[in-house]
Design an enzyme around this catalytic site. Structure first.
Site, PDB file in Angstrom:
ATOM      1  N   GLY A 114     -71.256 -25.815  18.841  1.00 59.89           N
ATOM      2  CA  GLY A 114     -71.757 -25.788  17.465  1.00 59.89           C
ATOM      3  C   GLY A 114     -72.779 -26.890  17.247  1.00 59.89           C
ATOM      4  N   PHE A 115     -73.258 -26.960  16.029  1.00 59.12           N
ATOM      5  CA  PHE A 115     -74.304 -27.937  15.706  1.00 59.12           C
ATOM      6  C   PHE A 115     -73.808 -29.369  15.938  1.00 59.12           C
ATOM      7  CE2 PHE A 115     -75.506 -30.444  11.770  1.00 59.12           C
ATOM      8  CZ  PHE A 115     -76.621 -31.035  12.337  1.00 59.12           C
ATOM      9  N   ILE A 116     -72.727 -29.756  15.289  1.00 55.31           N
ATOM     10  CA  ILE A 116     -72.246 -31.140  15.446  1.00 55.31           C
ATOM     11  C   ILE A 116     -71.605 -31.319  16.825  1.00 55.31           C
ATOM     12  CG2 ILE A 116     -70.737 -32.952  14.500  1.00 55.31           C
ATOM     13  CD1 ILE A 116     -71.084 -31.527  11.749  1.00 55.31           C
ATOM     14  N   GLY A 168     -71.128 -21.122  17.007  1.00 57.09           N
ATOM     15  CA  GLY A 168     -71.784 -21.949  18.037  1.00 57.09           C
ATOM     16  C   GLY A 168     -72.761 -21.078  18.819  1.00 57.09           C
ATOM     17  N   LEU A 190     -63.274 -29.754  16.565  1.00 56.79           N
ATOM     18  CA  LEU A 190     -64.334 -29.414  15.607  1.00 56.79           C
ATOM     19  C   LEU A 190     -64.441 -27.911  15.353  1.00 56.79           C
ATOM     20  CD1 LEU A 190     -65.193 -32.334  16.624  1.00 56.79           C
ATOM     21  CD2 LEU A 190     -67.525 -31.655  16.122  1.00 56.79           C
ATOM     22  N   ALA A 218     -61.566 -32.771  12.721  1.00 61.88           N
ATOM     23  CA  ALA A 218     -62.678 -32.710  11.765  1.00 61.88           C
ATOM     24  C   ALA A 218     -62.204 -32.077  10.466  1.00 61.88           C
ATOM     25  CB  ALA A 218     -63.822 -31.889  12.349  1.00 61.88           C
ATOM     26  N   TYR A 253     -61.507 -22.681   1.887  1.00 68.28           N
ATOM     27  CA  TYR A 253     -61.955 -23.601   2.933  1.00 68.28           C
ATOM     28  C   TYR A 253     -61.308 -24.974   2.740  1.00 68.28           C
ATOM     29  CZ  TYR A 253     -65.152 -26.266   5.894  1.00 68.28           C
ATOM     30  OH  TYR A 253     -65.687 -27.082   6.853  1.00 68.28           O
ATOM     31  N   LYS A 292     -58.429 -26.688   5.186  1.00 71.55           N
ATOM     32  CA  LYS A 292     -58.646 -28.001   5.811  1.00 71.55           C
ATOM     33  C   LYS A 292     -57.606 -29.010   5.318  1.00 71.55           C
ATOM     34  CE  LYS A 292     -62.034 -27.660   8.723  1.00 71.55           C
ATOM     35  NZ  LYS A 292     -61.907 -28.149  10.107  1.00 71.55           N
TER      36      LYS A 292
END
Ligand code: UDP
Length: 329
Positions: free
Chosen positions: A11-13, A37, A77, A118, A150, A154
């Site tokens: 993925g991005f991070i 991703g 993540l 995360a 969401y 989390k």
């Protein structure tokens, strides 16, 4: 040499964290189902001798058992991300975010491996006391509005990770990511900054939702992965929750203006009502600002990249993509 397992590493991070840890001398294994991703995010690392990649869902318990048994610590993540995706696929959001974290923590317990989980600034919901401190109360909207699934999923992840720490002494660290931006982020799932940059470079309108007076703090991904690495390497961070982000605040309208100016773009700025942009009754946050006191105190970290510099990095990234015929979504 430490061996890190990164869920969501494509993925991005995750891809920036992979790059950082490899650079710091770690061995890295990525597990990613490529739902959001992309292999393109890690293509430049694919031949690195210390990197392994498993394309798999983290809920595959047999694969996770093997990967966790072989690593020293886990960066978790992998999750459903992006406001638009969350609204359009609420079942997957809830099931992946809760079910995936369950597997990660159960497996980590079996082999007693440290886990960094995360989480998100969405956890604070509609809180009105700024900046947000890690121990603040949370104010959530109703269950009839998908966006809140969401934050709720989390929050369960955080409860579960802290429960493993409390009950069985599993070393866990939770980090709440505020808006994180930088090269490789896609606008496909709703994120505003890559969308503005792409529109500005394509000569398309920059679409500002609502009145544009809502504000955010956009942290640079390079700073963010530095923070994550420091948390991983600090014994003092274990059992705690940390905000990661920046406290440089900007309204979305001002962001659009800055992107236009820095890209030298003639694109118009358009205002789009929320109901049209998302769904009827959509609730946005007017502000979102992290307190960074705790992370500064425990691991001596603070963000070092100004927003203008970050915007320039993203513009440079998209220009390069366009030059090489990259079809970035
Ligand atoms: N936004 C916007 N235009 C877009 C996408 C988002 O004006 O094309 C707004 C969105 O309504 C929100 C802010 O930009 O107020 C940040 O949105 P993003 O989805 O990037 O992050 P989050 O809502 O999670 O803070």
């Amino acid at each position: 040499m430490k061996h890190a397992l990164i869920t969501g590493g494509a993925g991005f991070i995750g891809s920036h964290l992979t790059e950082r840890l490899l650079g710091a001398g770690y061995r890295v294994t990525i597990i990613d189902d490529l739902s959001t991703g992309r292999m393109a995010n890690i293509a430049h690392l694919e031949n690195h001798p210390q990197l392994r990649i498993a394309i798999e869902d983290i809920r595959n318990v047999n694969v996770m058992d093997r990967l966790v048994s072989e690593c020293d610590l886990i960066f978790h993540l992998a999750a459903a991300v992006g406001v638009e995706k969350i609204i359009s696929e609420p079942i997957a959001t809830i099931e992946i975010n809760i079910g995936g974290t369950e597997v990660v923590l159960q497996t980590a317990r079996r082999y007693r491996k440290k886990v960094l989980v995360a989480s998100t600034s969405e956890i604070y919901g509609k809180g009105t006391r700024f900046p947000f401190h890690e121990d603040d109360d949370r104010l959530m909207g109703p269950t009839t509005r998908s966006r809140w699934s969401y934050a709720a999923s989390k929050a369960i992840d955080e409860f579960l990770a802290l429960a493993y720490h409390k009950e069985v002494g599993l070393p866990v660290v939770i980090f709440r990511l505020f808006n994180t931006v930088g090269p490789r982020q896609t606008g496909q799932y709703g994120m505003v900054l890559p969308r503005f940059v792409k529109a500005a470079l394509d000569g398309q309108p920059l679409r500002v939702y609502g009145d544009g007076a809502q504000s955010r703090c956009f942290g640079n991904v390079h700073d963010v992965v530095d923070a994550i690495q420091r948390l991983a390497e600090s014994p003092d961070a274990v059992g705690q929750v940390f905000n990661i982000g920046t406290d440089e605040e900007v309204t979305i309208f001002e962001l659009a203006e800055r992107v236009k100016a820095r890209a030298g773009s003639v694109s118009p700025i358009q205002f789009i009502p929320y109901d049209e942009a998302y769904e009827a009754g959509f609730e946005d946050f007017r502000r979102r600002v992290p307190s960074l006191e705790r992370i500064a105190a425990v691991v001596d970290w603070k963000p070092s990249t100004a927003l203008n510099e970050t915007i320039d990095q993203i513009i440079a990234y998209y220009r390069e993509e366009m030059q090489h015929g990259g079809n970035h979504p």
